[in-house]
Design an enzyme around this catalytic site. Structure first.
Site, PDB file in Angstrom:
ATOM      1  CG  ASP A   8      54.381 -21.218 -16.370  1.00 11.70           C
ATOM      2  OD1 ASP A   8      53.659 -21.848 -15.590  1.00 11.70           O
ATOM      3  OD2 ASP A   8      55.166 -21.770 -17.167  1.00 11.70           O
ATOM      4  CG  LEU A   9      57.916 -22.439 -10.986  1.00  5.69           C
ATOM      5  CD1 LEU A   9      58.812 -21.310 -10.505  1.00  5.69           C
ATOM      6  CD2 LEU A   9      57.430 -23.260  -9.789  1.00  5.69           C
ATOM      7  CG  ASP A  10      57.354 -26.319 -13.608  1.00  7.98           C
ATOM      8  OD1 ASP A  10      58.296 -26.172 -12.832  1.00  7.98           O
ATOM      9  OD2 ASP A  10      56.340 -26.970 -13.345  1.00  7.98           O
ATOM     10  CB  THR A  16      61.188 -27.554 -13.179  1.00  9.44           C
ATOM     11  OG1 THR A  16      60.309 -26.491 -13.528  1.00  9.44           O
ATOM     12  CG2 THR A  16      61.954 -27.211 -11.921  1.00  9.44           C
ATOM     13  CE  LYS A  44      58.229 -27.885 -22.635  1.00  5.07           C
ATOM     14  NZ  LYS A  44      59.058 -27.161 -23.613  1.00  5.07           N
ATOM     15  CB  SER A 113      53.018 -22.424 -11.210  1.00  2.00           C
ATOM     16  OG  SER A 113      53.417 -23.768 -11.362  1.00  2.00           O
ATOM     17  CB  ALA A 114      49.795 -26.190 -13.797  1.00  2.00           C
ATOM     18  CE  LYS A 144      49.302 -22.142 -15.989  1.00  2.49           C
ATOM     19  NZ  LYS A 144      50.772 -22.186 -15.921  1.00  2.49           N
ATOM     20  CD  GLU A 168      52.058 -20.471 -19.186  1.00  3.53           C
ATOM     21  OE1 GLU A 168      52.834 -21.269 -19.756  1.00  3.53           O
ATOM     22  OE2 GLU A 168      51.455 -20.760 -18.155  1.00  3.53           O
ATOM     23  CG  ASP A 169      56.956 -23.096 -20.385  1.00  2.00           C
ATOM     24  OD1 ASP A 169      56.013 -22.847 -19.596  1.00  2.00           O
ATOM     25  OD2 ASP A 169      57.526 -24.191 -20.434  1.00  2.00           O
TER      26      ASP A 169
HETATM   27  P1  B16 Z   1      53.463 -30.879 -10.432  1.00  5.15           P
HETATM   28  P2  B16 Z   1      53.813 -24.588 -14.778  1.00  5.15           P
HETATM   29  C1  B16 Z   1      53.382 -27.226 -14.694  1.00  5.15           C
HETATM   30  O1  B16 Z   1      53.965 -26.069 -14.175  1.00  5.15           O
HETATM   31  C2  B16 Z   1      54.313 -27.962 -15.628  1.00  5.15           C
HETATM   32  O2  B16 Z   1      54.541 -27.200 -16.799  1.00  5.15           O
HETATM   33  C3  B16 Z   1      53.699 -29.273 -16.013  1.00  5.15           C
HETATM   34  O3  B16 Z   1      54.571 -29.988 -16.867  1.00  5.15           O
HETATM   35  C4  B16 Z   1      53.405 -30.085 -14.744  1.00  5.15           C
HETATM   36  O4  B16 Z   1      52.784 -31.312 -15.064  1.00  5.15           O
HETATM   37  C5  B16 Z   1      52.497 -29.262 -13.841  1.00  5.15           C
HETATM   38  O5  B16 Z   1      53.123 -28.037 -13.553  1.00  5.15           O
HETATM   39  C6  B16 Z   1      52.182 -29.972 -12.550  1.00  5.15           C
HETATM   40  O6  B16 Z   1      53.346 -30.048 -11.789  1.00  5.15           O
HETATM   41  O7  B16 Z   1      53.536 -32.328 -10.800  1.00  5.15           O
HETATM   42  O8  B16 Z   1      54.746 -30.341  -9.838  1.00  5.15           O
HETATM   43  O9  B16 Z   1      52.261 -30.549  -9.603  1.00  5.15           O
HETATM   44  O10 B16 Z   1      54.503 -24.620 -16.099  1.00  5.15           O
HETATM   45  O11 B16 Z   1      52.341 -24.278 -14.843  1.00  5.15           O
HETATM   46  O12 B16 Z   1      54.562 -23.760 -13.753  1.00  5.15           O
HETATM   47 MG    MG Z   2      55.379 -23.663 -17.766  1.00  4.61          MG
END
Ligand code: B16
Ligand code: MG
Length: 217
Positions: A8-10, A16, A44, A113-114, A144, A168-169
């Protein structure tokens, strides 16, 4: 079979999650209500559109489609201003050592990542070339806890789902990995992420013996 690792990224590779929180909190304040870090747990791993819906539920705010679209744009602009200042110093502690070790062992790696901002973030912190496949919010239709983002990643790496290891976090992300029997590794609070197969506070707690155990399982 051959193992593949999916990150996962964030909140896993970069911190972030705090930037997302700041931007959503500022929007909440603008709309006249408080938004706490505890409430932010539910955001998240959740898509941008769904995050806004949850925020408006919390604040009991009714809005038109046009207003919602405007808020999504302004939230993302604020978020982009935070990430534009990121450097490789924003890679979370211990992450590079793990990526280096897996690369040395020639283990295929994907990002799952989402976020629709995953690619610019990876470029800013200098990790764009480290992944064999990048699957992000621009590639998936189901968010997710649907496993789509991870199954696309495992398919791209050419590994069976049961041979994929996911870091994953978020609760939603751990559930996504578990749904297709991937090995789920929770990064963060073990009580929040109790559904994970393994838990670590951060990547500094992950040693090469544990990675070898996953690779050779
Ligand atoms: P964006 P991940 C997710 O990333 C974040 O955890 C989540 O808080 C955020 O709303 C989502 O990405 C969408 O991000 O607005 O940059 O498209 O944790 O799946 O890497
Ligand atoms: Mg995350």
């Amino acid at each position: 079979g051959k193992k593949g690792f999916i990150f996962d990224l964030d909140g896993v590779i970069v911190d972030t999650a705090g930037f997302h929180y700041l931007a959503w909190r500022n929007l909440a304040h603008e709309l006249g209500f408080e938004f706490t870090e505890k409430q932010n747990e539910r955001f998240k791993g959740v898509s941008r559109v769904r995050s806004l819906e949850i925020l408006l539920e919390i604040g009991d705010v009714k809005a038109t489609q046009e207003q919602k679209e405007g808020w999504l744009v302004s939230k993302n602009e604020e978020y982009l201003s935070y990430i534009s200042k990121m450097t490789s110093d924003d890679i979370l502690p211990g992450v590079l050592k793990v990526l280096d070790y897996l690369q040395e062992k020639q283990i295929p790696m994907a990002l799952g990542s989402a976020s629709k901002n995953a690619q610019p973030i990876l470029k800013r912190v200098g990790l764009f070339d480290r992944f064999d496949s990048i699957v992000d919010g621009n590639h998936v239709t189901k968010a997710k806890p649907d496993p789509e983002v991870f199954t696309i990643g495992a398919d791209a790496l050419g590994v069976a789902y049961t041979d994929a290891v996911v870091f994953e976090d978020s609760i939603a992300g751990i559930q996504a990995a578990n749904r297709v029997d991937m090995v789920s590794i929770g990064i963060g609070d073990a009580q929040v992420l109790h559904e994970a197969d393994h838990n670590f506070k951060d990547f500094t707690e992950i040693d090469t013996a544990f990675l070898d155990q996953l690779i050779n399982a």
